[in-house]
Design an enzyme around this catalytic site. Structure first.
Site, PDB file in Angstrom:
ATOM      1  CG  ASP A  88      -1.976  -1.056   1.191  1.00 17.75           C
ATOM      2  OD1 ASP A  88      -2.145  -1.697   0.135  1.00 17.75           O
ATOM      3  OD2 ASP A  88      -2.629  -1.267   2.225  1.00 17.75           O
ATOM      4  N   GLY A  89       1.881   1.299   0.801  1.00 25.97           N
ATOM      5  CA  GLY A  89       2.733   2.481   0.879  1.00 25.97           C
ATOM      6  C   GLY A  89       3.431   2.772  -0.433  1.00 25.97           C
TER       7      GLY A  89
END
Length: 92
Positions: free
Chosen positions: A74-75
C-alpha cells in the site's frame, strides 16, 4: 472489462518498495522481461536505479510514460500515486 493497450516500445516506469531485496530482485527480473519484449523500462525518480532501466531524473519525465508498474504494498502504491502528480497514467 476494459483492456489496457500499451504500444510496442512504450516507456514503462517501475516503482518498487525501497530497501527491500525481494522487490528490487523482482524489479530486475521484470526489467529483463520488458526489454526482451521491446519495451523501454525506466526506474522512477528517488530510487536506486534498476539495471537496464535508466533512472528518471524528475517526475516531468512521466509525461512520456504509458504505464507504471508498482512492486510493493500500500505504501509503495501511494508513493507511486504521489509521484504521478495527477497524470492519467495506468498503474499496474
Amino acid at each position: 472489462m476494459t483492456k489496457l493497450h500499451v504500444s510496442n516500445k512504450a516507456k514503462i516506469a517501475l516503482v518498487y518498495r525501497p530497501n527491500t531485496t525481494t522487490a528490487f530482485d523482482a524489479s530486475k527480473k521484470l526489467v529483463q522481461w520488458l526489454l526482451k519484449h521491446n519495451y523501454k523500462p525506466l526506474t522512477a525518480p528517488s530510487q536506486k536505479a534498476i539495471p537496464g532501466a535508466p533512472l528518471m531524473k524528475s517526475s516531468k519525465e512521466f509525461d512520456t510514460v504509458e504505464l507504471v508498474i508498482i512492486l510493493g504494498g500500500d505504501g509503495t502504491y501511494l508513493r507511486g500515486i504521489r509521484i504521478l502528480s495527477g497524470r492519467p497514467i495506468p498503474i499496474l
